[in-house]
Design an enzyme around this catalytic site. Sequence first.
Site, mmCIF file in Angstrom:
data_model
loop_
_atom_site.group_PDB
_atom_site.id
_atom_site.type_symbol
_atom_site.label_atom_id
_atom_site.label_comp_id
_atom_site.label_asym_id
_atom_site.label_seq_id
_atom_site.Cartn_x
_atom_site.Cartn_y
_atom_site.Cartn_z
ATOM 1 N N GLY A 161 0.849 -1.190 0.000
ATOM 2 C CA GLY A 161 0.000 0.000 0.000
ATOM 3 C C GLY A 161 0.880 1.234 0.000
ATOM 4 N N ILE A 163 2.376 2.916 2.359
ATOM 5 C CA ILE A 163 3.616 2.883 3.153
ATOM 6 C C ILE A 163 4.626 1.924 2.512
ATOM 7 C CG2 ILE A 163 4.642 2.385 5.414
ATOM 8 C CD1 ILE A 163 1.944 3.265 6.673
ATOM 9 N N THR A 253 7.181 -2.552 10.906
ATOM 10 C CA THR A 253 6.630 -1.270 11.359
ATOM 11 C C THR A 253 5.105 -1.299 11.212
ATOM 12 O OG1 THR A 253 7.018 -0.398 9.137
ATOM 13 C CG2 THR A 253 8.640 0.181 10.815
ATOM 14 N N ARG A 255 2.198 -4.240 12.410
ATOM 15 C CA ARG A 255 1.588 -4.657 13.665
ATOM 16 C C ARG A 255 2.302 -5.902 14.164
ATOM 17 N NH1 ARG A 255 -0.147 -0.272 13.693
ATOM 18 N NH2 ARG A 255 -2.297 0.441 13.869
ATOM 19 N N GLU A 284 1.836 -4.875 23.544
ATOM 20 C CA GLU A 284 2.486 -3.564 23.728
ATOM 21 C C GLU A 284 1.989 -2.925 25.012
ATOM 22 O OE1 GLU A 284 2.014 -1.240 20.166
ATOM 23 O OE2 GLU A 284 3.065 -2.714 18.955
ATOM 24 N N HIS A 303 6.666 1.539 19.136
ATOM 25 C CA HIS A 303 5.553 1.899 18.239
ATOM 26 C C HIS A 303 5.564 3.409 17.930
ATOM 27 C CE1 HIS A 303 1.275 0.535 16.898
ATOM 28 N NE2 HIS A 303 1.731 1.499 16.124
HETATM 29 C C1 DGY Z 1 -1.029 3.707 12.715
HETATM 30 O O1 DGY Z 1 -1.244 4.809 12.203
HETATM 31 O O2 DGY Z 1 -1.702 2.715 12.483
HETATM 32 C C2 DGY Z 1 0.106 3.644 13.664
HETATM 33 O O3 DGY Z 1 0.408 2.370 14.042
HETATM 34 C C3 DGY Z 1 -0.151 4.524 14.861
HETATM 35 O O4 DGY Z 1 0.706 5.585 14.683
#
Ligand code: DGY
Length: 351
Positions: A161, A163, A253, A255, A284, A303
Site C-alpha cells: 500500500g 507505506i 513497522t 503490527r 504492547e 511503536h
Molecule cells: C497507525 O497509524 O496505524 C500507527 O500504528 C499509529 O501511529
Amino acid sequence: MTAPTPQPHHVFVTRPIADSALRRLAQSARVDLWDDEAPPPRRDLVARIRGCDAVLTMVSDRIDAALLRQAPRLSVVSNLAVGLDNIDLDAATRAGVAVGHTPGVLTDTTAELALALMLAAARRVVEADRFVRAGRWRMWTPHLMLGRDLSGATLGIVGFGAIGQAVARRAAAFGMRVIYAAHRSTRTLAKPSRQRPAGEAGAAPAAVAVPFARLLAEADFISLNAPLTPETRGMIGRDEFRAMKRGAILINTARGAIVDQAALVEALRSGRIGGAALDVTATEPIAPDDPLLEFPNVVITPHIGSASFRTRQRMAELAVDNILDVFAGRRPRHCANPKVKLAPPSDRRRA
Ligand code: DGY
C-alpha cells in the site's frame, strides 16, 4: 413557545493530542479529554463514551460491539492512526457509527522509520552504541562490528500500500533491489495504492511483484507493511522463517501480531535469521522479561512509526476533521466503513 436550544456535541478524546486540533474541536463541541498518557482503563472508556456523540481514539483503545452498545448517541469513532485493528468495523457499521482514520499524512514518516530500523539492524547501530557506552571501545580493528550493506541487497516488502511503496522508493535510493508480495492467504498481489503520500510526488517505485514464497526465499531484508487482519495475523510463523534466506533481517513497522513471536525467537536462537528490527510487538508494551530483549541483533522501538512532531500534528488535525465532517452531516473524509448509514444527527441525539 421558544424552540429548545440545541445541546452542543459531546466528544471524548482518549489522550492528549495537538493543542491546535483540540482547540478547533472545542469550538464545535464539548470536549472531555482523558488527560493522561496512559490509556483510559476499559471501565472509564465505557463510562466516558456513554453520553458522547463522538470519540477520538488511539490504537490502544479497543472499540468493540459491547462498547458500542453502551454508547447509543455515538455517531463517529475517529482513530488517530491509519491502522484500524483496534476497532470492530462491522459492529460500527451495524450500529450506524462512522469510523474515521488518518491515512496519507503518516506515510513518509512511517517509511522513514522502516529505513532507520533497516539501517540500524544492518549496521548494528544500537549494539555499537551500547558497546561504546559500556566502555568496551579500546581500538579500531578491521573486524569490529561488521554489518551488512543495504546497497546490492534485496528488500522484500510484504503489503504494498502507500507505506510499502514509500519504503520501496527509499530503498531503491539506497541501491537495493526491491520485490514485493501480498500475503500467503490470498496469493494475490496487492494493487499499488492510489493514495499519494503527503509532500511527495508518489512516483511508482521500481519494484517487482513476486509470489510470497519467492519473496521469502530471495529477500535479504523483509519489511512488513501490511495491515493486521484475520488473514495477516500470524502470517510470519515457523514455516515462513524456515523458508527465509539464511541470515535475512526482518523489519516490522506494521503490527506485532502479524509475526508469531515465539517462532521469531526460535528463528533468532537457531541463527536462521540474522536479526530483527521491530517497532511493534504482539503485546504492547513488551514485557521486560520478553526473550526478544535478550538478543543483541534485535532492535525494538516503542511503536513510534508515525511519531514526528509534524505528522502527529497532521494526524490530530485529520482526526478532528473526520469528527467535524460527521457533525456537519457527512461521512468522515477518511471513512473506513463507507457503507455505514448515518442517522440524522437529530434522531441519534434524542437517544
Ligand atoms: C497507525 O497509524 O496505524 C500507527 O500504528 C499509529 O501511529
